[in-house]
Design a protein around this motif. Structure first.
Motif, PDB file in Angstrom:
ATOM      1  N   GLN A 227       0.854  -1.180   0.000  1.00 56.25           N
ATOM      2  CA  GLN A 227       0.000   0.000   0.000  1.00 56.25           C
ATOM      3  C   GLN A 227       0.896   1.239   0.000  1.00 56.25           C
ATOM      4  OE1 GLN A 227      -3.267   0.013  -0.253  1.00 56.25           O
ATOM      5  NE2 GLN A 227      -3.347  -2.241  -0.310  1.00 56.25           N
ATOM      6  N   ALA A 243       2.225   6.009  -6.079  1.00 55.20           N
ATOM      7  CA  ALA A 243       1.731   4.637  -6.066  1.00 55.20           C
ATOM      8  C   ALA A 243       2.708   3.691  -6.730  1.00 55.20           C
ATOM      9  CB  ALA A 243       0.372   4.573  -6.746  1.00 55.20           C
ATOM     10  N   TYR A 257      -6.186   4.889  -5.486  1.00 48.20           N
ATOM     11  CA  TYR A 257      -5.320   5.732  -4.675  1.00 48.20           C
ATOM     12  C   TYR A 257      -5.344   7.180  -5.154  1.00 48.20           C
ATOM     13  CZ  TYR A 257      -1.112   7.552  -2.477  1.00 48.20           C
ATOM     14  OH  TYR A 257      -0.236   8.316  -1.757  1.00 48.20           O
ATOM     15  N   ARG A 261      -6.303  10.375  -2.854  1.00 48.88           N
ATOM     16  CA  ARG A 261      -5.321  11.349  -2.418  1.00 48.88           C
ATOM     17  C   ARG A 261      -5.267  12.632  -3.255  1.00 48.88           C
ATOM     18  NH1 ARG A 261      -4.699  11.128   2.165  1.00 48.88           N
ATOM     19  NH2 ARG A 261      -2.749  12.295   1.958  1.00 48.88           N
TER      20      ARG A 261
END
Length: 282
Positions: A227, A243, A257, A261
Motif C-alpha cells: 500500500q 503509487a 489511490y 489522495r
C-alpha cells in the motif's frame, strides 16, 4: 378359622379340532382370614379422635382469641391472626411427627410446641378474664392443653426410637445425602460465577494484539499487495508516481489511490496516461 372365597385365574390347555391353545380358566379358592389387628384399629381410632379434637380446639381458640383481638382491630384481621396461635403448635406437632425416628431432632419442635401452646392458653384465659368470665376462660384454656397432651401421648406411641448405633448410621447416611444435595446447588452457583467471570474477561479484552504485525506477514517476506504511503494533498501525476514508487502496479488500485489522495473525479484514461509516462521515464 374364618375363610373367604376369592376368584383366581390360571392358564390351562384347551384343544379344538386337534389344535391346542392355552386359555384362561377361572376358579374359586377359600383363603384364611387373618385375625383382626385390634391394636392397629384402636391406634387408628385414637389418632382420628385426636385429629378431631384438634379441629374443635382450633375453632374454640380462634373464636376466643379472635374476639379478644377484635377489641383493637377489625374482625377479619383479628380472627385471621387468632388462627396463628393454635396453628403454631399444630405445625410443631407435625414436625415432631416427621422426626419420630430421631428423638434429638424431635426435641426442638416439641419444646417450641409447648411454648406456642402456653401462649395460646394465656390468650384464651385473658379473653375470659376481660369478658368477666374467668372460670370459662380458664376452662377454655385447659381444652387446648388437654388436646396437646393427648397428641403428645399419641406421638410417643407412634415414635420408634432407634438404638445408639443405628441412630449414628442413620445420621451419617442423612449427612451424606444432605452433602450431595448441597453440592447440586453449590455446583450450580460455581458454574454461574465462572460464566460471569468469563463474560467479564471477554468484555474487557479490548487491548491491542500482542503481535505488532497485524497482517501476520513475516518481516523477511515482501508484502504481495503493498500500500502506498499516505501523504498530504498532491496532483494526479504525483499520486500516480507515489503509487508506482510504493510498488503498486495494478491500474485499478492506482486509480483508487489517485481518487483518494488527489482527485476524486480522476478519469481512468488520465491515470493510464500518467502511468505510461511514468514507466517510460523510469
Amino acid at each position: 378359622m374364618k375363610t373367604r372365597t376369592i376368584q383366581r385365574t390360571r392358564l390351562v390347555p384347551h384343544t379344538v379340532n386337534g389344535k391346542t391353545e392355552m386359555v384362561l380358566d377361572r376358579y374359586t379358592v377359600d383363603v384364611p382370614i387373618p385375625p383382626r389387628d385390634w391394636d392397629r384399629t384402636v391406634l387408628t381410632a385414637v389418632t382420628a379422635a385426636a385429629g378431631l379434637l384438634v379441629t374443635v380446639t382450633v375453632v374454640w381458640s380462634t373464636a376466643s382469641i379472635g374476639d379478644l383481638l377484635a377489641r383493637v382491630t377489625i374482625a377479619p384481621a383479628a380472627y385471621a391472626a387468632a388462627v396463628a396461635f393454635d396453628l403454631a403448635w399444630i405445625l410443631c406437632m407435625a414436625v415432631e411427627w416427621l422426626s419420630r425416628y430421631d428423638p434429638a431432632r424431635a426435641s426442638l419442635p416439641r419444646r417450641m410446641g409447648h411454648g406456642a401452646l402456653a401462649i395460646a392458653m394465656v390468650a384464651v384465659g385473658a379473653h375470659g378474664w376481660l369478658a368477666g368470665q374467668v372460670a370459662i376462660g380458664a376452662i377454655g384454656a385447659v381444652v387446648s392443653g388437654i388436646v396437646k397432651t393427648l397428641w403428645t401421648v399419641v406421638l410417643r406411641h407412634h415414635a420408634k426410637p432407634l438404638d445408639a448405633k443405628t441412630q449414628q448410621w442413620v445420621d451419617k447416611q442423612r449427612a451424606e445425602a444432605g452433602g450431595e444435595l448441597a453440592m447440586v446447588a453449590i455446583n450450580r452457583e460455581l458454574t454461574r460465577a465462572r460464566s460471569l467471570v468469563a463474560a467479564e474477561e471477554a468484555a474487557l479484552r479490548t487491548g491491542p494484539d500482542a503481535d505488532p504485525d497485524e497482517s501476520g506477514q513475516s518481516a523477511d517476506e515482501p508484502d504481495p499487495n503493498p500500500q502506498p504511503e499516505l501523504t498530504g494533498p498532491m496532483t494526479v501525476k504525483d499520486a500516480v508516481r507515489t503509487a508506482l514508487d510504493s510498488g503498486v502496479s495494478d491500474p485499478d488500485k492506482i486509480l483508487s489511490y489517485v481518487r483518494q489522495r488527489a482527485d476524486a473525479n480522476a478519469k481512468p484514461a488520465t491515470v493510464d496516461r500518467y502511468i505510461r509516462l511514468a514507466r517510460l521515464a523510469g
